[in-house]
Design an enzyme around this catalytic site. Structure first.
Site, PDB file in Angstrom:
ATOM      1  CD  GLN A  94      46.025  45.936  42.271  1.00  0.00           C
ATOM      2  OE1 GLN A  94      44.823  46.078  42.115  1.00  0.00           O
ATOM      3  NE2 GLN A  94      46.927  46.704  41.675  1.00  0.00           N
ATOM      4  CG  HIS A  96      41.008  45.047  45.308  1.00  0.00           C
ATOM      5  ND1 HIS A  96      41.571  46.277  45.105  1.00  0.00           N
ATOM      6  CD2 HIS A  96      41.237  44.335  44.178  1.00  0.00           C
ATOM      7  CE1 HIS A  96      42.105  46.309  43.898  1.00  0.00           C
ATOM      8  NE2 HIS A  96      41.929  45.148  43.311  1.00  0.00           N
ATOM      9  CD  GLU A 113      40.502  43.296  40.550  1.00  0.00           C
ATOM     10  OE1 GLU A 113      40.138  44.448  40.851  1.00  0.00           O
ATOM     11  OE2 GLU A 113      41.656  43.027  40.215  1.00  0.00           O
ATOM     12  CG  HIS A 170      44.819  40.838  42.270  1.00  0.00           C
ATOM     13  ND1 HIS A 170      44.180  41.095  43.465  1.00  0.00           N
ATOM     14  CD2 HIS A 170      44.611  41.927  41.498  1.00  0.00           C
ATOM     15  CE1 HIS A 170      43.598  42.282  43.397  1.00  0.00           C
ATOM     16  NE2 HIS A 170      43.852  42.820  42.208  1.00  0.00           N
ATOM     17  NE  ARG A 190      49.526  51.441  43.973  1.00  0.00           N
ATOM     18  CZ  ARG A 190      49.130  52.647  44.337  1.00  0.00           C
ATOM     19  NH1 ARG A 190      49.619  53.220  45.415  1.00  0.00           N
ATOM     20  NH2 ARG A 190      48.252  53.295  43.622  1.00  0.00           N
TER      21      ARG A 190
HETATM   22 ZN    ZN Z   1      42.947  44.643  41.538  1.00  0.00          ZN
END
Ligand code: ZN
Length: 322
Positions: A94, A96, A113, A170, A190
């Protein structure tokens, strides 16, 4: 004036395992869980205050109704989200979006993240970054499913730290457990889900191929992580990441042994999770028991406090740019 102790919001996942029950003794139904949103003010998925005068309220409610506890912040929603992730299978590969793209396209925040690794099976690796040199090459390898050539595999062990800025491809893989500190957002694109089928719906999860291609940073660049370690009485403090490298949060991992007297140090409030051991938090003449799996917020008006015991904690604070 009390710390805000929180009970996680649990999210079942098709890749989840059963470690959250066994390690943290959380009172949750037996079965696969995957994600515990341990400090969350996100929409309907917020964690719950479990003691004191605010008991039973969600962190989201508390943030809206008592802004003074958070230093009267400008951000309308609680900006950070901390989770335990138990990967009993590979997570989808995935990426972001950043804030600008997410606000425009998804009406949500972007998601940068970070992972502090709690456990990893021997010879574990995770997926971090990619090998494409141009966006055309990235699109071509994704469309042709050339995952082995495209995805970078990085070996991983307990105690490792990964900073995952928006735009980084990641995935966690089977046998890894992390504490994840991130921007409060639920936007995930995704690229690849290993053709898995949801047992309940009989369907594969949706892929977001074009959006993934649009938001991925090309070429991949590793962030310049430089973990600084300082010692104070009773504590060894690792600064895992901080501004300007990390524009959304400060993050520390602290090994406690004895008594560490500290303060907010200019931060509006602190998010704390105990990841190993047990001890106490002392505020004035009040003592609160802490053990692995305990999560809380130290609010704005709490000036001085001490950690006592033999514990490992992960601690974060929002930055002002949020
Ligand atoms: Zn993630």
């Amino acid at each position: 004036m009390e710390p805000i102790f929180l009970t996680p919001y649990f999210r079942p996942k098709i890749w989840g395992g059963r470690k959250l029950q066994t390690i943290f003794n959380y009172d949750i139904p037996a079965g696969k869980v995957g994600e515990a949103w341990i400090i969350s003010g996100y929409k309907d998925d917020a964690s719950l205050v479990n003691q004191g005068p605010l008991k039973g309220q969600t962190l989201r409610q508390v943030y809206h109704e008592h802004p003074d506890l958070f230093g009267n912040p400008k951000e309308k929603e609680f900006p950070l989200l901390v989770k335990f992730l138990d990967a009993n299978d590979n997570l989808s590969v995935q990426v972001h979006p950043d804030d600008e793209y997410a606000r425009k396209v998804e009406n949500d925040s972007g998601k940068t993240e970070s992972w502090y690794v709690l456990q990893a099976d021997p010879d574990s690796y995770l997926i971090y970054g990619h090998t494409a040199k141009t966006r055309d090459e990235l699109a071509d390898m994704i469309h042709r499913g050339r995952w082995d050539k495209l995805l970078r595999k990085v070996p991983v062990k307990a105690g490792d730290f990964f900073y995952v800025p928006a735009g980084t491809i990641h995935a966690l893989t089977k046998g890894i457990m992390v504490i994840e500190t991130q921007q409060s957002s639920d936007v995930t694109y995704r690229l690849c889900d290993y053709d898995r089928v949801n047992e309940k719906t009989g369907k594969q999860r949706e892929l977001h191929t074009q959006k993934s291609i649009d938001v991925t940073t090309v070429p991949h660049v590793d962030p310049a992580i430089d973990i600084k370690v300082t010692n104070e009485q009773g504590a060894t403090i690792k600064i895992l990441v901080e501004p300007p490298l990390s524009p959304h949060f400060y993050l520390w991992q602290i090994d406690l042994d004895g008594q560490w007297q500290t303060s907010l140090n200019g931060h509006p409030y602190l998010l704390v999770s105990v990841i190993e051991g047990e001890g106490q938090l002392q505020v004035g003449d009040q003592t609160y028991k802490l053990k692995v799996g305990t999560n809380f917020i130290i609010p704005n008006r709490m000036k001085d406090f001490s950690f006592i015991g033999k514990m490992k904690i992960v601690m974060s604070a929002p930055t002002k740019q949020n």
